[in-house]
Design a protein around this motif. Structure first.
Motif, PDB file in Angstrom:
ATOM      1  N   GLU A 149      15.663   1.622  -9.464  1.00 30.43           N
ATOM      2  CA  GLU A 149      14.702   2.457  -8.748  1.00 30.43           C
ATOM      3  C   GLU A 149      13.763   1.648  -7.864  1.00 30.43           C
ATOM      4  O   GLU A 149      13.023   2.229  -7.076  1.00 30.43           O
ATOM      5  N   PHE A 150      13.788   0.339  -7.980  1.00 24.59           N
ATOM      6  CA  PHE A 150      12.865  -0.496  -7.219  1.00 24.59           C
ATOM      7  C   PHE A 150      13.519  -0.964  -5.926  1.00 24.59           C
ATOM      8  O   PHE A 150      14.679  -1.348  -5.898  1.00 24.59           O
ATOM      9  N   ASN A 151      12.721  -0.924  -4.854  1.00 20.42           N
ATOM     10  CA  ASN A 151      13.239  -1.127  -3.506  1.00 20.42           C
ATOM     11  C   ASN A 151      13.109  -2.566  -2.997  1.00 20.42           C
ATOM     12  O   ASN A 151      13.873  -2.988  -2.138  1.00 20.42           O
ATOM     13  N   ARG A 199       8.243  -0.265  -5.708  1.00 27.02           N
ATOM     14  CA  ARG A 199       8.995   0.977  -5.550  1.00 27.02           C
ATOM     15  C   ARG A 199       8.184   1.938  -4.701  1.00 27.02           C
ATOM     16  O   ARG A 199       6.982   2.064  -4.882  1.00 27.02           O
ATOM     17  N   TYR A 200       8.844   2.599  -3.783  1.00 27.13           N
ATOM     18  CA  TYR A 200       8.157   3.548  -2.923  1.00 27.13           C
ATOM     19  C   TYR A 200       7.366   4.541  -3.772  1.00 27.13           C
ATOM     20  O   TYR A 200       7.897   5.168  -4.677  1.00 27.13           O
ATOM     21  N   ARG A 201       6.096   4.705  -3.422  1.00 28.98           N
ATOM     22  CA  ARG A 201       5.245   5.635  -4.153  1.00 28.98           C
ATOM     23  C   ARG A 201       5.736   7.067  -4.004  1.00 28.98           C
ATOM     24  O   ARG A 201       5.525   7.903  -4.885  1.00 28.98           O
ATOM     25  N   SER A 202       6.392   7.333  -2.909  1.00 20.55           N
ATOM     26  CA  SER A 202       6.907   8.687  -2.668  1.00 20.55           C
ATOM     27  C   SER A 202       7.954   9.083  -3.699  1.00 20.55           C
ATOM     28  O   SER A 202       8.256  10.272  -3.862  1.00 20.55           O
ATOM     29  N   ALA A 203       8.492   8.097  -4.409  1.00 21.04           N
ATOM     30  CA  ALA A 203       9.495   8.380  -5.437  1.00 21.04           C
ATOM     31  C   ALA A 203       8.856   8.730  -6.774  1.00 21.04           C
ATOM     32  O   ALA A 203       9.558   8.981  -7.744  1.00 21.04           O
ATOM     33  N   GLY A 204       7.515   8.743  -6.816  1.00 24.85           N
ATOM     34  CA  GLY A 204       6.845   9.092  -8.056  1.00 24.85           C
ATOM     35  C   GLY A 204       6.182   7.893  -8.702  1.00 24.85           C
ATOM     36  O   GLY A 204       6.198   6.775  -8.171  1.00 24.85           O
ATOM     37  N   PHE A 247       0.800  -1.221   0.000  1.00 25.44           N
ATOM     38  CA  PHE A 247       0.000   0.000   0.000  1.00 25.44           C
ATOM     39  C   PHE A 247       0.837   1.277   0.000  1.00 25.44           C
ATOM     40  O   PHE A 247       0.290   2.380   0.081  1.00 25.44           O
ATOM     41  N   SER A 248       2.140   1.154  -0.070  1.00 23.52           N
ATOM     42  CA  SER A 248       2.986   2.344  -0.137  1.00 23.52           C
ATOM     43  C   SER A 248       3.846   2.366  -1.387  1.00 23.52           C
ATOM     44  O   SER A 248       4.744   3.202  -1.506  1.00 23.52           O
ATOM     45  N   SER A 249       3.535   1.438  -2.318  1.00 24.05           N
ATOM     46  CA  SER A 249       4.421   1.285  -3.471  1.00 24.05           C
ATOM     47  C   SER A 249       3.642   1.188  -4.764  1.00 24.05           C
ATOM     48  O   SER A 249       2.485   0.767  -4.782  1.00 24.05           O
ATOM     49  N   CYS A 250       4.299   1.572  -5.857  1.00 23.26           N
ATOM     50  CA  CYS A 250       3.824   1.139  -7.158  1.00 23.26           C
ATOM     51  C   CYS A 250       4.605  -0.137  -7.481  1.00 23.26           C
ATOM     52  O   CYS A 250       5.660  -0.378  -6.899  1.00 23.26           O
ATOM     53  N   MET A 251       4.058  -0.966  -8.366  1.00 24.01           N
ATOM     54  CA  MET A 251       4.629  -2.291  -8.532  1.00 24.01           C
ATOM     55  C   MET A 251       4.857  -2.632  -9.997  1.00 24.01           C
ATOM     56  O   MET A 251       4.301  -1.996 -10.895  1.00 24.01           O
ATOM     57  N   ALA A 252       5.691  -3.632 -10.200  1.00 26.41           N
ATOM     58  CA  ALA A 252       6.089  -3.973 -11.566  1.00 26.41           C
ATOM     59  C   ALA A 252       6.481  -5.435 -11.668  1.00 26.41           C
ATOM     60  O   ALA A 252       6.747  -6.100 -10.656  1.00 26.41           O
ATOM     61  N   TRP A 253       6.514  -5.899 -12.895  1.00 23.90           N
ATOM     62  CA  TRP A 253       7.097  -7.193 -13.226  1.00 23.90           C
ATOM     63  C   TRP A 253       8.312  -6.947 -14.111  1.00 23.90           C
ATOM     64  O   TRP A 253       8.264  -6.158 -15.059  1.00 23.90           O
ATOM     65  N   PHE A 254       9.390  -7.640 -13.792  1.00 26.37           N
ATOM     66  CA  PHE A 254      10.596  -7.667 -14.605  1.00 26.37           C
ATOM     67  C   PHE A 254      10.842  -9.114 -15.013  1.00 26.37           C
ATOM     68  O   PHE A 254      10.260 -10.035 -14.453  1.00 26.37           O
ATOM     69  N   ARG A 255      11.742  -9.297 -15.961  1.00 30.21           N
ATOM     70  CA  ARG A 255      12.142 -10.659 -16.329  1.00 30.21           C
ATOM     71  C   ARG A 255      13.600 -10.662 -16.753  1.00 30.21           C
ATOM     72  O   ARG A 255      14.143  -9.635 -17.181  1.00 30.21           O
ATOM     73  N   GLN A 256      14.198 -11.835 -16.605  1.00 28.05           N
ATOM     74  CA  GLN A 256      15.597 -11.988 -16.982  1.00 28.05           C
ATOM     75  C   GLN A 256      15.806 -13.335 -17.641  1.00 28.05           C
ATOM     76  O   GLN A 256      15.583 -14.378 -17.008  1.00 28.05           O
ATOM     77  N   ALA A 257      16.206 -13.292 -18.884  1.00 24.08           N
ATOM     78  CA  ALA A 257      16.524 -14.503 -19.638  1.00 24.08           C
ATOM     79  C   ALA A 257      17.996 -14.838 -19.441  1.00 24.08           C
ATOM     80  O   ALA A 257      18.801 -13.954 -19.125  1.00 24.08           O
ATOM     81  N   PRO A 258      18.365 -16.098 -19.633  1.00 22.74           N
ATOM     82  CA  PRO A 258      19.771 -16.496 -19.461  1.00 22.74           C
ATOM     83  C   PRO A 258      20.703 -15.643 -20.308  1.00 22.74           C
ATOM     84  O   PRO A 258      20.480 -15.464 -21.503  1.00 22.74           O
TER      85      PRO A 258
END
Length: 127
Positions: free
Chosen positions: A113-115, A98-103, A30-41
């Motif tokens: 940028e993700f915490n 990532r903290y929502r306070s960061a935008g 409730f204090s963050s915006c969120m995301a999905w990342f991925r990493q291939a070999p």
């Protein structure tokens, strides 16, 4: 210490679908915006999709029209619906906050940028 817990990865054939989930503690969710990342070999970790508290979403071009990011606030859970999967989608998928306070997260696929991060869940797509 892992704060976010992903699940839902697996192996599918091209054209198939998977749904990833990520549960976060309330103080992060409730204090963050969120995301999905991925990493291939052998590749850098890349952003896939973001979602802000106002519901705005953004996607990397390679998944637009195939992937959908959404949240269930009652369950502190982030999701990623993946349809029409391609072999090039094969990666370890990570949930991030990532903290929502960061935008806003919108369009900002910048790993540093993700915490908070999850441990990752493997997605394998065969041709």
């Amino acid at each position: 210490q892992v704060q976010l817990v992903e699940s839902g990865g697996g192996s599918v054939q091209a054209g198939g679908s998977l749904k990833l989930s990520c549960v976060a503690p309330g103080y992060i969710y409730f204090s963050s915006c969120m995301a999905w990342f991925r990493q291939a070999p052998g590749k850098e970790r890349e952003g896939v999709a973001t979602i802000d508290s106002d519901g705005r979403t953004s996607y990397v071009d390679s998944v637009k029209g195939r992937f959908t990011i959404f949240q269930d606030n009652a369950k502190n859970t982030l999701y990623l619906d993946m349809d029409s999967l391609k072999p090039e989608d094969t990666s370890i998928y990570y949930c991030a906050a990532r903290y929502r306070s960061a935008g806003y997260c919108y369009g900002r696929f910048i790993r540093s940028e993700f915490n908070y991060w999850g441990q990752g869940t493997q997605v394998a797509v065969s041709s």
